[in-house]
Scaffold this motif. Structure first.
Motif, PDB file in Angstrom:
ATOM      1  N   TYR A  92      49.088  33.982  54.058  1.00  0.00           N
ATOM      2  CA  TYR A  92      47.770  34.601  53.948  1.00  0.00           C
ATOM      3  C   TYR A  92      47.854  36.099  54.251  1.00  0.00           C
ATOM      4  O   TYR A  92      47.335  36.939  53.533  1.00  0.00           O
ATOM      5  CB  TYR A  92      46.828  33.878  54.912  1.00  0.00           C
ATOM      6  N   ARG A  93      48.549  36.421  55.344  1.00  0.00           N
ATOM      7  CA  ARG A  93      48.677  37.829  55.718  1.00  0.00           C
ATOM      8  C   ARG A  93      49.442  38.607  54.657  1.00  0.00           C
ATOM      9  O   ARG A  93      49.079  39.743  54.320  1.00  0.00           O
ATOM     10  CB  ARG A  93      49.401  37.928  57.069  1.00  0.00           C
ATOM     11  N   SER A  94      50.498  37.999  54.105  1.00  0.00           N
ATOM     12  CA  SER A  94      51.298  38.682  53.083  1.00  0.00           C
ATOM     13  C   SER A  94      50.472  38.964  51.827  1.00  0.00           C
ATOM     14  O   SER A  94      50.549  40.052  51.246  1.00  0.00           O
ATOM     15  CB  SER A  94      52.513  37.824  52.708  1.00  0.00           C
ATOM     16  N   MET A  95      49.665  37.986  51.418  1.00  0.00           N
ATOM     17  CA  MET A  95      48.854  38.173  50.219  1.00  0.00           C
ATOM     18  C   MET A  95      47.825  39.284  50.419  1.00  0.00           C
ATOM     19  O   MET A  95      47.624  40.136  49.550  1.00  0.00           O
ATOM     20  CB  MET A  95      48.146  36.858  49.856  1.00  0.00           C
ATOM     21  N   LEU A  96      47.170  39.291  51.578  1.00  0.00           N
ATOM     22  CA  LEU A  96      46.177  40.330  51.838  1.00  0.00           C
ATOM     23  C   LEU A  96      46.841  41.699  51.957  1.00  0.00           C
ATOM     24  O   LEU A  96      46.313  42.701  51.462  1.00  0.00           O
ATOM     25  CB  LEU A  96      45.409  40.007  53.117  1.00  0.00           C
TER      26      LEU A  96
ATOM     27  N   CYS B  66      41.510  33.474  44.685  1.00  0.00           N
ATOM     28  CA  CYS B  66      40.241  33.717  44.007  1.00  0.00           C
ATOM     29  C   CYS B  66      39.486  34.857  44.692  1.00  0.00           C
ATOM     30  O   CYS B  66      38.933  35.742  44.030  1.00  0.00           O
ATOM     31  CB  CYS B  66      39.406  32.436  44.018  1.00  0.00           C
ATOM     32  N   PHE B  67      39.465  34.845  46.017  1.00  0.00           N
ATOM     33  CA  PHE B  67      38.784  35.890  46.790  1.00  0.00           C
ATOM     34  C   PHE B  67      39.389  37.261  46.486  1.00  0.00           C
ATOM     35  O   PHE B  67      38.675  38.232  46.218  1.00  0.00           O
ATOM     36  CB  PHE B  67      38.937  35.552  48.281  1.00  0.00           C
ATOM     37  N   ILE B  68      40.723  37.337  46.509  1.00  0.00           N
ATOM     38  CA  ILE B  68      41.405  38.607  46.220  1.00  0.00           C
ATOM     39  C   ILE B  68      41.165  39.023  44.779  1.00  0.00           C
ATOM     40  O   ILE B  68      40.936  40.196  44.473  1.00  0.00           O
ATOM     41  CB  ILE B  68      42.911  38.468  46.518  1.00  0.00           C
ATOM     42  N   GLY B  69      41.204  38.036  43.856  1.00  0.00           N
ATOM     43  CA  GLY B  69      40.983  38.350  42.443  1.00  0.00           C
ATOM     44  C   GLY B  69      39.627  38.965  42.199  1.00  0.00           C
ATOM     45  O   GLY B  69      39.496  39.947  41.459  1.00  0.00           O
ATOM     46  N   PHE B  70      38.600  38.405  42.849  1.00  0.00           N
ATOM     47  CA  PHE B  70      37.253  38.955  42.686  1.00  0.00           C
ATOM     48  C   PHE B  70      37.163  40.362  43.266  1.00  0.00           C
ATOM     49  O   PHE B  70      36.581  41.269  42.675  1.00  0.00           O
ATOM     50  CB  PHE B  70      36.229  38.048  43.354  1.00  0.00           C
ATOM     51  N   PHE B  71      37.740  40.558  44.452  1.00  0.00           N
ATOM     52  CA  PHE B  71      37.700  41.873  45.084  1.00  0.00           C
ATOM     53  C   PHE B  71      38.445  42.901  44.226  1.00  0.00           C
ATOM     54  O   PHE B  71      37.970  44.005  43.990  1.00  0.00           O
ATOM     55  CB  PHE B  71      38.330  41.801  46.475  1.00  0.00           C
ATOM     56  N   MET B  72      39.643  42.501  43.775  1.00  0.00           N
ATOM     57  CA  MET B  72      40.461  43.423  42.983  1.00  0.00           C
ATOM     58  C   MET B  72      39.731  43.804  41.691  1.00  0.00           C
ATOM     59  O   MET B  72      39.695  44.982  41.314  1.00  0.00           O
ATOM     60  CB  MET B  72      41.809  42.771  42.651  1.00  0.00           C
ATOM     61  N   SER B  73      39.145  42.822  41.052  1.00  0.00           N
ATOM     62  CA  SER B  73      38.440  43.096  39.808  1.00  0.00           C
ATOM     63  C   SER B  73      37.251  44.011  40.054  1.00  0.00           C
ATOM     64  O   SER B  73      36.970  44.918  39.265  1.00  0.00           O
ATOM     65  CB  SER B  73      37.968  41.787  39.175  1.00  0.00           C
ATOM     66  N   ALA B  74      36.533  43.756  41.168  1.00  0.00           N
ATOM     67  CA  ALA B  74      35.377  44.601  41.474  1.00  0.00           C
ATOM     68  C   ALA B  74      35.807  46.046  41.687  1.00  0.00           C
ATOM     69  O   ALA B  74      35.162  46.983  41.193  1.00  0.00           O
ATOM     70  CB  ALA B  74      34.665  44.055  42.718  1.00  0.00           C
TER      71      ALA B  74
END
Length: 660
Positions: free
Chosen positions: A54-58, A535-543
């Motif tokens: 989780y930490r690595s992905m964030l 999914c959370f990261i994908g939405f943030f990144m896209s935004a």
């Protein structure tokens, strides 16, 4: 008047130009702080099982955001300085040295940046609790607690250091830009033509060949080939995209001008010429936005597809709310007691023997490798009645079957690509299974992993054939030592994916006491943690990507409107009314937003094909998983296009106000 006062006055005077830029800057600070705060949030950390992953992905996402923010800010800063050349030249005319002008712009940058920093961090702190709750709600099935409101000093400090560094680089970049120009160049900035780009047929063809080759490799159904070609695909498509906008699209526009019937129809001449005139300066930006749009839409489509398939994938993998084999005599009473203690009703239960058989058959090769042979493999065997009983309790989409005498259905696990799956079907269908007293022919196949229970290959037989082969000893439930194989028991019960306490107790009861077991809740929560975070990261990144790329386009077009204002004044003097002007502006701006968006989505469609070959075909057990992936992706493409459309209308409105 000192430099600070002058800088503040300049910001107030250019407030409309700064608004979108300032909004995007604030959002980037908000995003950076939010992710840094999530990484440090102790409640979030303890809630995740896979905290290291989780930490690595964030952290990886944070690095991507920082790189993109630097690109966005430096590009915006250079455009802003270019648009203010005339204003800057006035300072120089009145004796202000380049160094002092550079300091003025540096102060302006730092004032805007510091304000955005304060607002971004403030907004991040205000929404930190909500952000953490959204992450936990979409990532944890059993999350019902409350997140405390926290102010993370380390996240604030890191965000400040990062963005002060970025703003400093921006300020120094502005000083470098100013030193490149002579006073006379600055004065004539509006008069200097950006230079028409006639385009190049060679670049147009080369760009299409590069992009087409990248698409061809991405569309391969061989996962190994796709993985090996991943870097070449990226290089081919990205290079082709830039060449298309540098030389291909100008050539297309030039060809459109030669079509006199269309070119001189309506307002096409004005809108096409105006767009064509800007291609040299905006081509690189459009190419960059096309690439970033592809990244953003792929990220959001991947996250959405993974997330929405979690429950379906759980039951396509496990089949039931719980199954185990072996140890029934030890654990059954404890299992019933656990259900009763938690007040959960059992809705279905079935126990069956595990039968095996090893008939004679020809060796089957797939892709040049041995897939199955009677010397090295055996089959898990079910009668159609047992199969239908299992399927009636299964929560997968499998249907009951009817097997004719003398025929069999072969079931293989779905961890294969469509190409390999097709090879298996072609190799196994029509195979003759030779038993001691009769032959059975495989007539159809099925992809499923919920019937194997420890075996690699499974066949379903007609009930009469099954009974006859069981009597003859060709089918047995005994192992090599003559002892019975473990029985299989499956359970379904109420609210299985929300039964956190019951699942924990069942895990304790079954651990170490049965041959093997799977609980749908455990698989579901593990997938939810990973895919929910993706999914959370994908939405943030896209935004972030859509906000900044659309802001760059907005910024470029607003700057262009300032330079093109006198052209519209002339057109109005020769009779252009307001309705025609609106049409000209709409046609002038539409390709700037539409072409990169369409190209980005087309890139993403092929990227999703690659993702399907490597990932989705293994977790979506349907005949053509790519169609399912595209259906989910289309939802996100539509949402992305809608947000881009809003930016288009905002830009069109602001452009119209400037040129009036």
């Amino acid at each position: 008047m000192n430099l600070t006062s002058l800088a503040i006055r300049n910001i107030k005077r250019n407030l409309k130009k700064y608004m979108m830029y300032f909004f995007s800057l604030t959002f980037s600070v908000f995003t950076a702080y939010s992710f840094l705060a999530l990484i440090q949030n102790q409640q979030v950390m303890t809630a995740f099982t896979y905290d290291i992953r989780y930490r690595s992905m964030l952290s990886t996402f944070g690095v991507i955001i920082m790189v993109f923010v630097m690109f966005f800010l430096i590009n915006s800063n250079n455009s802003f300085i270019k648009a203010r050349k005339k204003e800057i030249s006035t300072y120089a005319l009145f004796g202000m040295k380049n160094g002092k002008i550079g300091k003025l712009l540096f102060v302006e940058t730092m004032i805007v940046g510091f304000t955005a920093l304060v607002m971004g961090i403030g907004t991040g702190i205000f929404f930190s609790k909500l952000t953490a709750m959204i992450l936990l709600n979409i990532s944890l099935a059993a999350f019902t607690g409350d997140i405390s409101f926290t102010v993370d000093l380390k996240a604030i400090y890191t965000t400040i250091v990062l963005f002060i560094s970025i703003f400093s680089i921006m300020g120094l970049t502005g000083l470098r830009v100013i030193n490149k120009f002579e006073l006379v160049d600055l004065f004539k900035a509006d008069e200097i033509s950006e230079g028409k780009s006639e385009g190049s047929t060679t670049l147009l063809i080369l760009s299409l060949i590069l992009i087409g080759t990248g698409y061809y490799l991405a569309a391969s159904g061989d996962p190994q080939r796709v993985v090996m070609a991943a870097i070449p695909i990226l290089l081919l498509v990205i290079t082709g995209t830039y060449l298309f906008f540098w030389g291909g699209l100008p050539k297309v526009l030039n060809l459109m001008k030669r079509n006199k019937n269309s070119y001189y129809q309506g307002v096409n001449l004005i809108s096409t010429s105006a767009f064509s005139h800007r291609m040299r300066s905006i081509g690189s930006l459009m190419a960059t936005i096309a690439v970033l749009s592809a990244v953003a839409t792929t990220a959001i489509a991947t996250g959405f597809t993974l997330y929405t398939n979690i429950e379906k994938d759980t039951y396509d993998t496990i089949g039931y709310d719980i199954y185990f084999y072996g140890g029934q005599e030890i654990v059954m009473e404890d299992i019933y007691a656990a259900f009763e203690k938690n007040g959960v009703k059992i809705t279905g239960e079935y126990t069956t023997d595990r039968y095996t058989s090893a008939p004679e058959m020809e060796r089957v090769d797939v892709g040049g490798n041995q897939y199955i042979s009677s010397e090295e493999n055996y089959f898990r065997v079910y009668s159609e009645s047992i199969y239908n009983n299992l399927i009636s309790l299964s929560k997968s989409e499998l249907k009951p079957t009817d097997i004719n005498p003398g025929e069999a259905m072969y079931v293989h696990q779905y961890m294969t690509t469509p190409a390999i799956n097709k090879g298996i079907e072609n190799g196994i269908v029509e195979q003759k299974l030779t038993f001691s007293n009769q032959d059975i022919q495989i007539t159809k196949t099925l992809r499923s992993g919920i019937l194997a229970f420890g075996a690699l290959h499974t066949i379903i037989l007609n009930d009469d054939d099954f009974d006859a082969l069981l009597q003859s000893g060709d089918i047995s439930n005994l192992n090599e030592n003559g002892t019975p194989y473990d029985q299989v028991t499956v359970f379904n019960y109420e609210n299985p994916l929300q039964s956190h306490e019951l699942s924990g107790e069942l895990t304790q009861i079954l651990s170490g006491k049965v041959g093997s077991f799977r609980i749908a809740y455990n698989h579901y929560t593990e997938s939810l943690e990973i895919f929910g975070l993706v999914c959370f990261i994908g939405f943030f990144m896209s935004a972030v990507f859509i906000l900044m790329t659309a802001s760059l386009l907005y910024f470029k077009q607003v700057m262009a409107a300032e330079e093109e204002r006198h052209q519209y004044i002339i057109l109005r003097k020769i009779g252009m009314n307001s309705e025609v002007e609106k049409t000209v502006i709409a046609k002038r701006l539409l390709p700037v937003f539409l072409i990169p968006l369409v190209m980005g989505i087309v890139h993403s469609i092929f990227a999703m094909k690659t993702a399907d070959t490597i990932v989705f075909s293994n977790i979506i057990p349907v005949e053509n998983s790519y169609l399912t992936v595209l259906a989910f992706s289309a939802v996100m493409y539509g949402a992305y296009a809608m947000v881009y459309g809003i930016f288009y209308f905002i830009t069109k409105e602001q452009y119209s106000k400037i040129v009036r």
